[in-house]
Motif scaffolding. Structure first.
Motif, PDB file in Angstrom:
ATOM      1  N   PRO A 229       3.025   1.576   3.947  1.00 21.12           N
ATOM      2  CA  PRO A 229       2.509   2.663   4.494  1.00 21.12           C
ATOM      3  C   PRO A 229       2.054   2.284   5.859  1.00 21.12           C
ATOM      4  CG  PRO A 229       1.704   1.996   2.298  1.00 21.12           C
ATOM      5  CD  PRO A 229       2.653   0.975   2.687  1.00 21.12           C
ATOM      6  N   PRO A 230       2.101   3.419   6.854  1.00 25.24           N
ATOM      7  CA  PRO A 230       1.604   3.287   8.202  1.00 25.24           C
ATOM      8  C   PRO A 230       0.193   3.021   8.285  1.00 25.24           C
ATOM      9  CG  PRO A 230       1.846   5.502   7.693  1.00 25.24           C
ATOM     10  CD  PRO A 230       2.208   4.635   6.526  1.00 25.24           C
ATOM     11  N   ALA A 231      -0.081   2.235   9.275  1.00 26.83           N
ATOM     12  CA  ALA A 231      -1.647   1.880   9.445  1.00 26.83           C
ATOM     13  C   ALA A 231      -2.255   3.063  10.071  1.00 26.83           C
ATOM     14  CB  ALA A 231      -1.790   0.725  10.483  1.00 26.83           C
ATOM     15  N   PRO A 232      -3.260   3.670   9.328  1.00 26.69           N
ATOM     16  CA  PRO A 232      -4.103   4.898   9.782  1.00 26.69           C
ATOM     17  C   PRO A 232      -4.546   4.601  11.260  1.00 26.69           C
ATOM     18  CG  PRO A 232      -5.212   3.823   8.049  1.00 26.69           C
ATOM     19  CD  PRO A 232      -3.981   2.977   8.236  1.00 26.69           C
ATOM     20  N   PRO A 233      -4.824   5.552  12.093  1.00 30.12           N
ATOM     21  CA  PRO A 233      -5.666   5.510  13.463  1.00 30.12           C
ATOM     22  C   PRO A 233      -6.712   5.357  13.168  1.00 30.12           C
ATOM     23  CG  PRO A 233      -4.827   7.744  13.036  1.00 30.12           C
ATOM     24  CD  PRO A 233      -4.092   6.836  11.976  1.00 30.12           C
ATOM     25  N   VAL A 234      -7.911   4.960  14.105  1.00 27.72           N
ATOM     26  CA  VAL A 234      -9.129   5.048  13.999  1.00 27.72           C
ATOM     27  C   VAL A 234      -9.626   6.507  14.299  1.00 27.72           C
ATOM     28  CG1 VAL A 234     -11.457   4.171  15.019  1.00 27.72           C
ATOM     29  CG2 VAL A 234      -9.200   2.583  14.566  1.00 27.72           C
ATOM     30  N   LEU A 320      -2.852   3.289  -5.267  1.00 29.14           N
ATOM     31  CA  LEU A 320      -2.258   2.415  -4.337  1.00 29.14           C
ATOM     32  C   LEU A 320      -2.219   2.903  -2.943  1.00 29.14           C
ATOM     33  CD1 LEU A 320       0.423   1.255  -6.797  1.00 29.14           C
ATOM     34  CD2 LEU A 320      -1.466  -0.067  -6.254  1.00 29.14           C
ATOM     35  N   GLU A 321      -2.298   2.172  -2.113  1.00 26.51           N
ATOM     36  CA  GLU A 321      -2.161   2.860  -0.771  1.00 26.51           C
ATOM     37  C   GLU A 321      -0.695   3.332  -0.656  1.00 26.51           C
ATOM     38  OE1 GLU A 321      -2.965   1.572   3.949  1.00 26.51           O
ATOM     39  OE2 GLU A 321      -3.019  -0.086   2.420  1.00 26.51           O
ATOM     40  N   GLY A 322      -0.627   4.585  -0.107  1.00 26.31           N
ATOM     41  CA  GLY A 322       0.713   5.047   0.007  1.00 26.31           C
ATOM     42  C   GLY A 322       1.431   5.336  -1.373  1.00 26.31           C
ATOM     43  N   GLN A 323       0.912   5.582  -2.409  1.00 24.76           N
ATOM     44  CA  GLN A 323       1.536   5.565  -3.629  1.00 24.76           C
ATOM     45  C   GLN A 323       2.483   6.679  -3.681  1.00 24.76           C
ATOM     46  OE1 GLN A 323      -0.652   4.666  -7.328  1.00 24.76           O
ATOM     47  NE2 GLN A 323      -0.090   6.529  -8.019  1.00 24.76           N
ATOM     48  N   ARG A 324       2.002   8.033  -3.180  1.00 19.71           N
ATOM     49  CA  ARG A 324       2.681   8.966  -3.219  1.00 19.71           C
ATOM     50  C   ARG A 324       2.494   9.745  -1.745  1.00 19.71           C
ATOM     51  NH1 ARG A 324       5.448  12.944  -5.481  1.00 19.71           N
ATOM     52  NH2 ARG A 324       5.021  15.354  -5.217  1.00 19.71           N
ATOM     53  N   SER A 325       1.110   9.847  -1.259  1.00 18.96           N
ATOM     54  CA  SER A 325       0.861  10.626  -0.171  1.00 18.96           C
ATOM     55  C   SER A 325      -0.119   9.787   0.785  1.00 18.96           C
ATOM     56  CB  SER A 325      -0.175  11.633  -0.556  1.00 18.96           C
ATOM     57  OG  SER A 325      -1.158  11.410  -1.060  1.00 18.96           O
ATOM     58  N   LEU A 326      -0.607  10.229   1.974  1.00 19.02           N
ATOM     59  CA  LEU A 326      -1.292   9.647   2.867  1.00 19.02           C
ATOM     60  C   LEU A 326      -2.667   9.377   2.347  1.00 19.02           C
ATOM     61  CD1 LEU A 326      -0.377  11.450   6.059  1.00 19.02           C
ATOM     62  CD2 LEU A 326       0.478   9.184   5.362  1.00 19.02           C
ATOM     63  N   SER A 327      -3.031  10.128   1.320  1.00 19.12           N
ATOM     64  CA  SER A 327      -4.378  10.138   0.756  1.00 19.12           C
ATOM     65  C   SER A 327      -4.504   9.505  -0.723  1.00 19.12           C
ATOM     66  CB  SER A 327      -5.133  11.385   0.746  1.00 19.12           C
ATOM     67  OG  SER A 327      -4.316  12.384  -0.047  1.00 19.12           O
ATOM     68  N   SER A 328      -3.494   8.795  -1.041  1.00 22.75           N
ATOM     69  CA  SER A 328      -3.304   8.225  -2.380  1.00 22.75           C
ATOM     70  C   SER A 328      -4.599   7.406  -2.992  1.00 22.75           C
ATOM     71  CB  SER A 328      -1.930   7.771  -2.498  1.00 22.75           C
ATOM     72  OG  SER A 328      -1.110   8.583  -2.690  1.00 22.75           O
ATOM     73  N   ASN A 329      -4.945   6.460  -1.870  1.00 19.00           N
ATOM     74  CA  ASN A 329      -6.073   5.350  -2.273  1.00 19.00           C
ATOM     75  C   ASN A 329      -7.246   5.902  -1.666  1.00 19.00           C
ATOM     76  OD1 ASN A 329      -5.895   4.929   0.264  1.00 19.00           O
ATOM     77  ND2 ASN A 329      -6.055   2.898   0.053  1.00 19.00           N
ATOM     78  N   THR A 330      -7.482   7.497  -1.642  1.00 16.07           N
ATOM     79  CA  THR A 330      -8.673   7.716  -1.221  1.00 16.07           C
ATOM     80  C   THR A 330      -9.753   8.507  -2.233  1.00 16.07           C
ATOM     81  OG1 THR A 330      -8.014   9.965  -0.159  1.00 16.07           O
ATOM     82  CG2 THR A 330      -7.927   7.830   1.087  1.00 16.07           C
ATOM     83  N   LEU A 331     -10.737   9.094  -2.078  1.00 17.80           N
ATOM     84  CA  LEU A 331     -11.509   9.771  -2.973  1.00 17.80           C
ATOM     85  C   LEU A 331     -10.969  11.124  -2.860  1.00 17.80           C
ATOM     86  CD1 LEU A 331     -15.079   8.825  -2.351  1.00 17.80           C
ATOM     87  CD2 LEU A 331     -13.911   8.860  -4.723  1.00 17.80           C
ATOM     88  N   ARG A 332     -10.590  11.600  -1.857  1.00 20.92           N
ATOM     89  CA  ARG A 332      -9.904  13.086  -1.737  1.00 20.92           C
ATOM     90  C   ARG A 332      -8.448  13.216  -2.369  1.00 20.92           C
ATOM     91  NH1 ARG A 332      -9.029  10.689   3.130  1.00 20.92           N
ATOM     92  NH2 ARG A 332      -6.838  11.307   4.223  1.00 20.92           N
ATOM     93  N   GLY A 333      -8.054  12.013  -2.485  1.00 22.83           N
ATOM     94  CA  GLY A 333      -6.381  12.036  -2.871  1.00 22.83           C
ATOM     95  C   GLY A 333      -6.120  11.590  -4.022  1.00 22.83           C
ATOM     96  N   VAL A 334      -7.029  10.599  -4.671  1.00 17.02           N
ATOM     97  CA  VAL A 334      -6.602   9.893  -5.710  1.00 17.02           C
ATOM     98  C   VAL A 334      -6.366  10.674  -6.982  1.00 17.02           C
ATOM     99  CG1 VAL A 334      -8.697   9.076  -6.531  1.00 17.02           C
ATOM    100  CG2 VAL A 334      -6.837   7.723  -7.117  1.00 17.02           C
ATOM    101  N   GLY A 335      -7.071  11.989  -7.213  1.00 20.36           N
ATOM    102  CA  GLY A 335      -7.067  12.839  -8.181  1.00 20.36           C
ATOM    103  C   GLY A 335      -5.798  13.446  -8.418  1.00 20.36           C
ATOM    104  N   ARG A 336      -5.098  13.650  -7.255  1.00 22.43           N
ATOM    105  CA  ARG A 336      -3.712  14.336  -7.656  1.00 22.43           C
ATOM    106  C   ARG A 336      -2.890  13.418  -8.427  1.00 22.43           C
ATOM    107  NH1 ARG A 336      -5.164  16.470  -2.293  1.00 22.43           N
ATOM    108  NH2 ARG A 336      -4.621  14.844  -1.159  1.00 22.43           N
ATOM    109  N   ASP A 337      -2.765  12.074  -7.506  1.00 22.48           N
ATOM    110  CA  ASP A 337      -1.873  11.012  -8.147  1.00 22.48           C
ATOM    111  C   ASP A 337      -2.334  10.822  -9.752  1.00 22.48           C
ATOM    112  OD1 ASP A 337      -0.971  10.989  -5.485  1.00 22.48           O
ATOM    113  OD2 ASP A 337      -1.018   8.651  -5.174  1.00 22.48           O
ATOM    114  N   ALA A 338      -3.416  10.635  -9.780  1.00 20.96           N
ATOM    115  CA  ALA A 338      -3.833  10.566 -11.252  1.00 20.96           C
ATOM    116  C   ALA A 338      -3.152  11.373 -12.304  1.00 20.96           C
ATOM    117  CB  ALA A 338      -5.333  10.291 -11.595  1.00 20.96           C
ATOM    118  N   ALA A 339      -3.523  12.573 -11.758  1.00 18.55           N
ATOM    119  CA  ALA A 339      -2.794  13.775 -12.985  1.00 18.55           C
ATOM    120  C   ALA A 339      -1.424  13.713 -13.042  1.00 18.55           C
ATOM    121  CB  ALA A 339      -3.361  15.192 -12.088  1.00 18.55           C
ATOM    122  N   ARG A 340      -0.568  13.318 -11.727  1.00 18.24           N
ATOM    123  CA  ARG A 340       0.558  13.230 -11.892  1.00 18.24           C
ATOM    124  C   ARG A 340       1.106  12.139 -12.808  1.00 18.24           C
ATOM    125  NH1 ARG A 340       4.882  15.231  -8.822  1.00 18.24           N
ATOM    126  NH2 ARG A 340       6.795  14.111  -8.762  1.00 18.24           N
ATOM    127  N   ALA A 341       0.488  11.105 -12.724  1.00 21.66           N
ATOM    128  CA  ALA A 341       0.692   9.760 -13.340  1.00 21.66           C
ATOM    129  C   ALA A 341       0.482  10.074 -15.015  1.00 21.66           C
ATOM    130  CB  ALA A 341       0.107   8.494 -12.774  1.00 21.66           C
TER     131      ALA A 341
END
Length: 352
Positions: A229-234, A320-341
């Protein structure tokens, strides 16, 4: 031995999102959390930490973040939110249950606990995050350094370093935030291997996450295309860039060595140093899966495709960081990955 349908290892944001998805599938998961509350690593972050995304973009599925949706919630607000979220879940959440090992058996998995207990689970979600495995890069002479060396995972308050000469190693959001607040109390330097990359917090009057969501980039499945996963900018509203420009903190190329109480910089100069803070991130490393053949790669990292184990169809990863998307290991994105898994796990359980 107790038999359960699905065991979720980890009661932080990833584990809670997985439990929510499982409940929507009509299942009652058992969530095993090592600490004394279902809030993951959030209670252990430094005191001044705030989310980098506004509250309206930082909620788990089924429960919005309360209060002003445009604010950036503080660490303690996130802890309170996760605690309330856990209380509303249709899940069996068990705290102080550290998992030490997982073994495959004929019908699923045997989960071994630190207290000697065992669970038999038909399926399992590994959602324990990476906070427990801080990355500590190899640094020349660090073993002989007589000053204090700590990871950002152990940093709390700049007041503890008042008047001391401190260097922060790192170029990410946490590194810049920690170095900036240290510089208000102490002479602090941000040591980086490359120049700090900034991204504007606001674009056309909107927070960057508004545009990431509106364009779909936040949820785009880049994970399968990226080996690392790429290092996110500040993310910055201008204050951190201004602080670095003003030299509070100053930014220097990475030092070349440590010895005794001194640091050697790239230009050959040396100076006394009191403390080094490693804001160098974390690495996924679920040690309890070490004995489960094929679950981890040779480096100890999870082997998966979009969160699904290629070897064990009853094993899923979430958070996991970069599991599927740029937001996979964040509050805003982990729900999407959880539903898919979880949908894949439900299909596996139906077949078996």
């Amino acid at each position: 031995m107790e038999h359960v349908d699905v065991a979720v290892i980890g009661g932080g944001q990833a584990g809670l999102a997985a439990a929510h998805a499982l409940a929507r599938q009509g299942r009652t998961p058992v969530v095993l959390e090592a600490s004394d509350r279902a809030a993951g690593s959030w209670p252990h972050y430094y005191d001044s930490l705030t989310l980098f995304s506004p509250a309206r973009f930082s909620a788990l599925p089924g429960m919005p973040f309360g209060g002003d949706p445009g604010r950036y919630p503080h660490r303690d607000e996130v802890v309170a939110y996760l605690t309330a979220y856990a209380a509303r879940l249709q899940a069996d959440i068990r705290t102080r249950r550290r998992v030490t090992a997982v073994r495959a058996d004929g019908s699923g998995f045997t989960v071994e606990l630190e207290d000697g207990g065992q669970l038999a689970a038909r399926a399992m979600v590994a959602a324990s995050g990476s906070f427990g495995c801080p990355h500590r890069p190899a640094l020349q002479g660090v073993e002989s350094f007589t000053g204090r060396v700590l990871h950002a995972a152990d940093y709390r308050d700049p007041g503890l370093f008042a008047g001391q000469r401190v260097v922060v190693d790192g170029a990410g959001n946490s590194a810049v935030q920690i170095a900036s607040e240290l510089a208000r109390e102490s002479p602090a330097t941000l040591a980086t291997r490359a120049p700090v990359k900034f991204a504007r917090q606001y674009v056309l009057g909107k927070d960057l996450h508004f545009w990431l969501t509106r364009t779909g980039l936040d949820a785009a499945p880049f994970g399968r295309l990226l080996k690392t996963p790429p290092a996110p900018p500040v993310l910055d509203d201008g204050r951190h860039r201004a602080a670095l420009t003003a030299g509070t903190p100053d930014r220097r190329p990475m030092f070349t060595g440590l010895a005794g109480d001194r640091v050697t910089w790239a230009d050959g100069t040396t100076e006394r140093l009191d403390a080094l803070i490693l804001a160098t991130g974390y690495r996924p490393h679920p040690p309890y899966l070490a004995g489960l053949d094929g679950a981890l790669d040779p480096a100890g990292h999870p082997r998966h495709r979009d969160g699904a184990s290629p070897v064990h169809p009853g094993l899923a990863f979430v958070g996991l960081e970069g599991q599927r998307s740029l937001s996979s290991n964040t509050l805003r994105g982990v729900g999407r990955d959880a539903a898919r898994a979880v949908s894949r796990l439900a299909a596996h359980l139906a077949r078996s």
